[in-house]
Design a protein around this motif. Structure first.
Motif, short mmCIF file in Angstrom:
data_model
loop_
_atom_site.label_atom_id
_atom_site.label_comp_id
_atom_site.label_asym_id
_atom_site.label_seq_id
_atom_site.Cartn_x
_atom_site.Cartn_y
_atom_site.Cartn_z
N GLU A 73 -41.05 -21.58 20.04
CA GLU A 73 -40.08 -22.68 19.71
C GLU A 73 -40.32 -23.41 18.34
O GLU A 73 -39.50 -24.35 18.01
CB GLU A 73 -40.10 -23.80 20.71
CG GLU A 73 -39.55 -23.56 22.09
CD GLU A 73 -39.54 -24.60 22.86
OE1 GLU A 73 -38.21 -24.92 23.38
OE2 GLU A 73 -40.46 -25.17 23.44
N LEU A 74 -41.20 -22.93 17.57
CA LEU A 74 -41.69 -23.75 16.28
C LEU A 74 -40.41 -23.87 15.33
O LEU A 74 -40.36 -25.01 14.91
CB LEU A 74 -42.89 -23.08 15.63
CG LEU A 74 -43.38 -23.69 14.40
CD1 LEU A 74 -43.65 -25.10 14.63
CD2 LEU A 74 -44.65 -23.13 13.92
N SER A 75 -39.75 -22.68 15.20
CA SER A 75 -38.74 -22.68 13.95
C SER A 75 -37.71 -24.03 14.47
O SER A 75 -36.96 -24.67 13.91
CB SER A 75 -38.00 -21.50 13.86
OG SER A 75 -38.98 -20.65 13.14
N GLU A 81 -42.70 -14.92 10.01
CA GLU A 81 -43.97 -15.53 10.43
C GLU A 81 -44.46 -16.90 9.99
O GLU A 81 -43.99 -17.33 8.81
CB GLU A 81 -45.08 -14.44 9.51
CG GLU A 81 -46.55 -14.86 9.87
CD GLU A 81 -47.50 -14.39 8.74
OE1 GLU A 81 -48.77 -14.60 8.77
OE2 GLU A 81 -46.91 -13.54 7.73
N TRP A 82 -45.22 -17.59 11.18
CA TRP A 82 -45.53 -18.85 10.78
C TRP A 82 -46.91 -18.88 10.71
O TRP A 82 -47.81 -18.40 11.60
CB TRP A 82 -45.12 -19.94 11.83
CG TRP A 82 -43.55 -20.51 11.99
CD1 TRP A 82 -42.62 -20.26 12.59
CD2 TRP A 82 -43.23 -21.49 11.13
NE1 TRP A 82 -41.32 -20.93 12.49
CE2 TRP A 82 -41.80 -21.65 11.33
CE3 TRP A 82 -43.91 -22.20 10.10
CZ2 TRP A 82 -41.11 -22.59 10.53
CZ3 TRP A 82 -43.08 -23.11 9.31
CH2 TRP A 82 -41.71 -23.26 9.57
N SER A 83 -47.64 -19.42 9.90
CA SER A 83 -49.11 -19.56 9.57
C SER A 83 -49.43 -20.55 8.43
O SER A 83 -48.36 -21.08 7.68
CB SER A 83 -49.67 -18.12 9.28
OG SER A 83 -49.23 -17.91 7.82
N LEU A 84 -50.60 -20.87 8.34
CA LEU A 84 -51.14 -21.79 7.54
C LEU A 84 -50.40 -21.32 6.15
O LEU A 84 -50.12 -22.05 5.17
CB LEU A 84 -52.47 -22.07 7.48
CG LEU A 84 -53.09 -23.19 6.60
CD1 LEU A 84 -52.63 -24.58 7.18
CD2 LEU A 84 -54.59 -23.41 6.77
N LYS A 85 -50.80 -19.96 5.91
CA LYS A 85 -50.46 -19.45 4.41
C LYS A 85 -49.17 -19.34 4.37
O LYS A 85 -48.54 -19.43 3.06
CB LYS A 85 -51.04 -17.76 4.36
CG LYS A 85 -50.92 -17.26 3.15
CD LYS A 85 -51.58 -15.59 3.25
CE LYS A 85 -51.30 -15.05 2.01
NZ LYS A 85 -52.06 -13.62 2.34
N THR A 86 -48.14 -19.27 5.36
CA THR A 86 -46.84 -19.16 4.85
C THR A 86 -45.98 -20.50 5.03
O THR A 86 -44.78 -20.69 5.06
CB THR A 86 -46.11 -18.08 6.06
OG1 THR A 86 -46.32 -18.57 7.30
CG2 THR A 86 -46.90 -16.69 5.84
N PHE A 87 -46.65 -21.51 5.46
CA PHE A 87 -46.14 -22.75 5.84
C PHE A 87 -45.04 -23.32 4.91
O PHE A 87 -43.97 -23.68 5.24
CB PHE A 87 -47.18 -23.87 6.06
CG PHE A 87 -46.65 -25.20 6.23
CD1 PHE A 87 -45.93 -25.41 7.26
CD2 PHE A 87 -46.65 -26.07 5.18
CE1 PHE A 87 -45.40 -27.05 7.26
CE2 PHE A 87 -46.31 -27.49 5.50
CZ PHE A 87 -45.41 -27.79 6.32
N SER A 144 -27.96 -22.44 13.85
CA SER A 144 -27.80 -21.60 12.75
C SER A 144 -29.32 -21.81 12.29
O SER A 144 -29.31 -21.93 11.05
CB SER A 144 -26.85 -22.08 11.64
OG SER A 144 -26.88 -23.47 11.40
N ILE A 145 -30.17 -21.82 13.04
CA ILE A 145 -31.67 -21.88 12.58
C ILE A 145 -32.04 -20.46 11.92
O ILE A 145 -31.88 -19.26 12.63
CB ILE A 145 -32.59 -22.00 13.74
CG1 ILE A 145 -32.34 -23.13 14.25
CG2 ILE A 145 -34.08 -22.14 13.24
CD1 ILE A 145 -32.87 -23.53 15.78
N THR A 182 -37.70 -22.80 3.49
CA THR A 182 -36.44 -21.94 3.65
C THR A 182 -35.65 -22.77 4.70
O THR A 182 -34.38 -22.78 4.65
CB THR A 182 -37.15 -20.69 4.36
OG1 THR A 182 -37.90 -19.89 3.44
CG2 THR A 182 -35.89 -19.81 4.99
N ILE A 183 -36.14 -23.49 5.66
CA ILE A 183 -35.35 -24.10 6.61
C ILE A 183 -34.88 -25.31 6.02
O ILE A 183 -33.65 -25.76 6.10
CB ILE A 183 -36.31 -24.67 7.89
CG1 ILE A 183 -36.75 -23.32 8.64
CG2 ILE A 183 -35.77 -25.79 8.57
CD1 ILE A 183 -37.70 -23.94 9.80
N ALA A 184 -35.69 -26.13 5.01
CA ALA A 184 -35.14 -27.06 4.30
C ALA A 184 -33.81 -26.74 3.48
O ALA A 184 -32.59 -27.36 3.48
CB ALA A 184 -36.06 -27.85 3.44
#
Length: 320
Positions: free
Chosen positions: A190-192, A52-58, A46-47, A64-66
């Motif tokens: 695979e980052l997420s 978007e993954w980036s330095l700005k959105t980190f 359930s990920i 969000t995941i936490a």
């Protein structure tokens, strides 16, 4: 490197052999390590979708995941939060370090205090800023794990991150061993999944945590610990039905070499804990490899032989 950053690196005594990063062979090997940190496999069904993954959105993506992990698996727990330390002072470190990670992860309740105490930090993070070489950035991230393990005697493994314009490096500092890492580009599909598993271990550290330690209360901006000592009934002169002695509210007074001997010393001058009819007021916890060093307890026993006590030399009342 900025002068204050240089001092922090020098203080923690960077050692190329001890602090060299050992890379995981693959993302699969990294996930395998995280799965085996837990008594149960980490659920990855359930990920949440991160567009978007980036330095700005980190920060937004990590939080969000936490939040998703908390809602799905730990509804009664506080929420783990990733935040910059720019407006937050850190204190309560056993070494009184002024080292300050660029960002940290901790439970939300602790962010409500004006000062964040080091023992409440779950993860340290650094951002690869301009003006630093790759090696300097690596050293800075390692120094944060070094200080986190010094501040957290209850952790077998400390978690960290290094972010940059191109991606993120996951870091795990293993007490008494060293640091392992996995570099992942922001564009990696695979980052997420990797981030989800990594943050899940912050909520449920299981084998990353030493169960003999329990964080206690705050005393003069420092956190005390209750330490569980396994004892031998009839041998350590305690009741025969007693399996554990609880050393409550012991204060850390010294810590050193988190990736070597992993030494922690605690004190409670007014302790009422007794073993072998003697008060236990100072406790030393150290990682010793079999056959590689002297046996300290035997040496202390020999020093105090024939019933004579040598002034100025500590007397061991317990050993395990």
């Amino acid at each position: 490197m900025a002068e204050h950053k240089r001092q922090h690196v020098q203080v923690f005594a960077y050692d190329e052999e001890l602090h060299e990063l050992r890379n995981f062979k693959s993302s699969g090997a990294f996930l395998h390590f995280l799965h085996h940190s837990s008594n149960e496999r980490i659920p990855l069904s359930s990920i949440p979708e991160i567009h978007e993954w980036s330095l700005k959105t980190f920060f937004k993506a990590a939080n969000t995941i936490a939040q998703s992990i908390k809602n799905e698996h730990f509804s009664t727990s506080d929420t783990l939060v990733f935040k910059s330390t720019r407006d937050k002072s850190l204190s309560g470190h056993v070494a009184d370090t002024e080292c300050k990670p660029y960002f940290i992860a901790a439970f939300n309740a602790y962010f409500q205090n004006e000062t964040m105490l080091w023992p409440y930090i779950r993860l340290t993070g650094e951002h690869a800023s301009k003006g630093k070489t790759g090696k300097d950035q690596e050293k800075q991230s390692i120094s944060h794990l070094h200080y986190l393990l010094l501040a957290r005697p209850d952790l077998y493994v400390a978690q960290g991150m290094l972010t940059s314009k191109t991606g993120i490096v996951f870091l795990v500092g293993i007490g008494g061993q060293g640091i392992r890492s996995l570099a992942v580009k922001w564009s990696n599909k695979e980052l997420s999944k990797l981030m989800y598993a990594f943050i899940f271990c912050l909520y449920r550290p299981d084998k990353f945590v030493d169960p003999s330690y329990e964080i206690g209360h705050v005393k003069d901006d420092h956190v005390t610990y209750t330490i569980k000592l396994p004892i031998k009934p009839g041998v350590d002169a305690v009741p025969t039905d007693q399996q554990v002695v609880l050393c409550r509210d012991f204060l850390p007074i010294y810590a050193n070499s988190p990736f070597g001997t992993r030494t922690h010393v605690f004190s409670k001058p007014d302790s009422e804990v007794t073993i072998n009819s003697k008060r236990l007021m100072v406790l030393k916890d150290q990682f010793c490899r079999v056959g590689t060093r002297f046996y300290e307890h035997d040496i202390l026993d020999r020093v105090h032989t024939r019933g004579e006590k040598v002034p100025g030399v500590v007397e061991a009342v317990y050993n395990d």
